[in-house]
Design a protein around this motif. Structure first.
Motif, PDB file in Angstrom:
ATOM      1  N   ALA A  86       0.838  -1.202   0.000  1.00  0.00           N
ATOM      2  CA  ALA A  86       0.000   0.000   0.000  1.00  0.00           C
ATOM      3  C   ALA A  86       0.874   1.255   0.000  1.00  0.00           C
ATOM      4  CB  ALA A  86      -0.940  -0.004   1.209  1.00  0.00           C
ATOM      5  N   THR A  87       1.942   1.251   0.779  1.00  0.00           N
ATOM      6  CA  THR A  87       2.847   2.399   0.831  1.00  0.00           C
ATOM      7  C   THR A  87       3.544   2.590  -0.514  1.00  0.00           C
ATOM      8  OG1 THR A  87       3.201   2.018   3.196  1.00  0.00           O
ATOM      9  CG2 THR A  87       4.826   3.380   2.054  1.00  0.00           C
ATOM     10  N   ALA A  88       3.985   1.509  -1.110  1.00  0.00           N
ATOM     11  CA  ALA A  88       4.659   1.593  -2.412  1.00  0.00           C
ATOM     12  C   ALA A  88       3.687   2.091  -3.490  1.00  0.00           C
ATOM     13  CB  ALA A  88       5.229   0.219  -2.797  1.00  0.00           C
ATOM     14  N   THR A  89       2.459   1.638  -3.435  1.00  0.00           N
ATOM     15  CA  THR A  89       1.452   2.070  -4.406  1.00  0.00           C
ATOM     16  C   THR A  89       1.194   3.562  -4.257  1.00  0.00           C
ATOM     17  OG1 THR A  89       0.411  -0.107  -4.339  1.00  0.00           O
ATOM     18  CG2 THR A  89      -0.920   1.688  -5.196  1.00  0.00           C
ATOM     19  N   ARG A  90       1.053   4.020  -3.021  1.00  0.00           N
ATOM     20  CA  ARG A  90       0.827   5.454  -2.775  1.00  0.00           C
ATOM     21  C   ARG A  90       2.010   6.271  -3.271  1.00  0.00           C
ATOM     22  NH1 ARG A  90      -2.113   9.074  -0.335  1.00  0.00           N
ATOM     23  NH2 ARG A  90      -3.681   7.595   0.334  1.00  0.00           N
ATOM     24  N   ARG A  91       3.234   5.813  -3.000  1.00  0.00           N
ATOM     25  CA  ARG A  91       4.428   6.537  -3.462  1.00  0.00           C
ATOM     26  C   ARG A  91       4.444   6.644  -4.990  1.00  0.00           C
ATOM     27  NH1 ARG A  91       8.354   3.365  -0.110  1.00  0.00           N
ATOM     28  NH2 ARG A  91       8.084   4.290   1.905  1.00  0.00           N
ATOM     29  N   ARG A  92       4.119   5.550  -5.681  1.00  0.00           N
ATOM     30  CA  ARG A  92       4.107   5.563  -7.156  1.00  0.00           C
ATOM     31  C   ARG A  92       3.073   6.549  -7.682  1.00  0.00           C
ATOM     32  NH1 ARG A  92       3.953  -0.025  -6.695  1.00  0.00           N
ATOM     33  NH2 ARG A  92       1.888  -0.065  -7.648  1.00  0.00           N
ATOM     34  N   ALA A  93       1.890   6.574  -7.060  1.00  0.00           N
ATOM     35  CA  ALA A  93       0.829   7.474  -7.507  1.00  0.00           C
ATOM     36  C   ALA A  93       1.212   8.934  -7.276  1.00  0.00           C
ATOM     37  CB  ALA A  93      -0.483   7.150  -6.787  1.00  0.00           C
ATOM     38  N   VAL A  94       1.732   9.247  -6.098  1.00  0.00           N
ATOM     39  CA  VAL A  94       2.137  10.623  -5.788  1.00  0.00           C
ATOM     40  C   VAL A  94       3.265  11.053  -6.717  1.00  0.00           C
ATOM     41  CG1 VAL A  94       3.220  12.076  -4.015  1.00  0.00           C
ATOM     42  CG2 VAL A  94       1.335  10.546  -3.396  1.00  0.00           C
ATOM     43  N   ALA A  95       4.245  10.170  -6.929  1.00  0.00           N
ATOM     44  CA  ALA A  95       5.361  10.500  -7.827  1.00  0.00           C
ATOM     45  C   ALA A  95       4.856  10.733  -9.251  1.00  0.00           C
ATOM     46  CB  ALA A  95       6.402   9.378  -7.803  1.00  0.00           C
ATOM     47  N   ALA A  96       3.909   9.933  -9.687  1.00  0.00           N
ATOM     48  CA  ALA A  96       3.357  10.098 -11.037  1.00  0.00           C
ATOM     49  C   ALA A  96       2.646  11.444 -11.171  1.00  0.00           C
ATOM     50  CB  ALA A  96       2.388   8.951 -11.351  1.00  0.00           C
ATOM     51  N   ILE A  97       1.876  11.813 -10.161  1.00  0.00           N
ATOM     52  CA  ILE A  97       1.166  13.100 -10.195  1.00  0.00           C
ATOM     53  C   ILE A  97       2.181  14.242 -10.266  1.00  0.00           C
ATOM     54  CG2 ILE A  97      -0.274  14.679  -8.849  1.00  0.00           C
ATOM     55  CD1 ILE A  97      -1.749  12.159  -7.786  1.00  0.00           C
ATOM     56  N   ARG A  98       3.213  14.182  -9.441  1.00  0.00           N
ATOM     57  CA  ARG A  98       4.235  15.246  -9.430  1.00  0.00           C
ATOM     58  C   ARG A  98       4.967  15.326 -10.765  1.00  0.00           C
ATOM     59  NH1 ARG A  98       6.366  13.847  -3.521  1.00  0.00           N
ATOM     60  NH2 ARG A  98       4.800  14.988  -2.350  1.00  0.00           N
ATOM     61  N   ARG A  99       5.381  14.173 -11.298  1.00  0.00           N
ATOM     62  CA  ARG A  99       6.085  14.155 -12.594  1.00  0.00           C
ATOM     63  C   ARG A  99       5.228  14.761 -13.691  1.00  0.00           C
ATOM     64  NH1 ARG A  99       7.701   8.952 -11.265  1.00  0.00           N
ATOM     65  NH2 ARG A  99       6.023   8.097 -12.511  1.00  0.00           N
ATOM     66  N   MET A 100       3.974  14.329 -13.744  1.00  0.00           N
ATOM     67  CA  MET A 100       3.082  14.811 -14.799  1.00  0.00           C
ATOM     68  C   MET A 100       2.814  16.305 -14.659  1.00  0.00           C
ATOM     69  SD  MET A 100       0.467  11.607 -14.937  1.00  0.00           S
ATOM     70  CE  MET A 100      -0.510  12.247 -16.282  1.00  0.00           C
ATOM     71  N   ASP A 101       2.630  16.767 -13.433  1.00  0.00           N
ATOM     72  CA  ASP A 101       2.369  18.190 -13.214  1.00  0.00           C
ATOM     73  C   ASP A 101       3.607  19.013 -13.582  1.00  0.00           C
ATOM     74  OD1 ASP A 101       0.853  20.446 -12.409  1.00  0.00           O
ATOM     75  OD2 ASP A 101       1.848  20.407 -10.448  1.00  0.00           O
ATOM     76  N   ASN A 102       4.787  18.580 -13.164  1.00  0.00           N
ATOM     77  CA  ASN A 102       6.021  19.303 -13.474  1.00  0.00           C
ATOM     78  C   ASN A 102       6.304  19.327 -14.971  1.00  0.00           C
ATOM     79  OD1 ASN A 102       6.492  19.871 -10.779  1.00  0.00           O
ATOM     80  ND2 ASN A 102       7.807  18.097 -10.471  1.00  0.00           N
ATOM     81  N   ALA A 103       5.912  18.258 -15.672  1.00  0.00           N
ATOM     82  CA  ALA A 103       6.138  18.186 -17.122  1.00  0.00           C
ATOM     83  C   ALA A 103       5.045  18.911 -17.902  1.00  0.00           C
ATOM     84  CB  ALA A 103       6.207  16.718 -17.560  1.00  0.00           C
TER      85      ALA A 103
END
Length: 147
Positions: A17-34
């Motif tokens: 669950a923690t790894a899944t949350r980290r992947r989702a948050v990282a994806a949101i940040r990457r997409m927003d920054n790009a």
């Protein structure tokens, strides 16, 4: 009697669950920054998580909706500021000018067609008169007999 090893399963589930949350948050940040468009489907693909899981995470769902709304203009909002928009009066005036120009071009086309018809008629009449005259316009080629 067997020992209760369920704590291992619970620990593994928490880690996933923690790894899944980290992947989702990282994806949101990457997409927003790009500057990429943010949607549940895009975040799910980028973070390798399920859309249904994203919808069931209130904080992530709110963040995705906020970022999506920030990128998309709200319905009824105009891309051009109101002060720069054409007024109804100016739009009507532009339409009147375009309609008048259209009328002028139609009249000019009609005049040009009529002038072309007259010129073609005169050219045709001149060629017929030239064919009926006493002297031929061109000398005929001599006939060459068999060798």
């Amino acid at each position: 009697m067997r020992a209760d090893n369920s704590h291992h399963i619970v620990t593994a589930a928490r880690r996933r669950a923690t790894a899944t949350r980290r992947r989702a948050v990282a994806a949101i940040r990457r997409m927003d920054n790009a500057g990429q468009p943010i949607s549940f489907d895009a975040v799910a693909r980028e973070g390798k998580v399920s859309r249904s899981w994203l919808y069931n995470q209130p904080d992530l769902r709110a963040e995705i909706e906020r970022l999506r709304a920030r990128r998309e203009p709200a319905p009824g909002r105009h891309q051009v500021p109101d002060q720069q928009r054409a007024s109804d009066t100016s739009l009507r005036r532009r339409l009147e000018v375009a309609t008048e120009r259209n009328r002028q071009l139609k009249a000019e086309n009609r005049q040009l067609r009529e002038a072309l018809a007259v010129a073609l008629g005169e050219q045709r009449a001149a060629s017929i008169v030239g064919q009926l005259g006493d002297t031929p316009r061109k000398k005929s080629q001599p006939v060459i007999g068999p060798c």
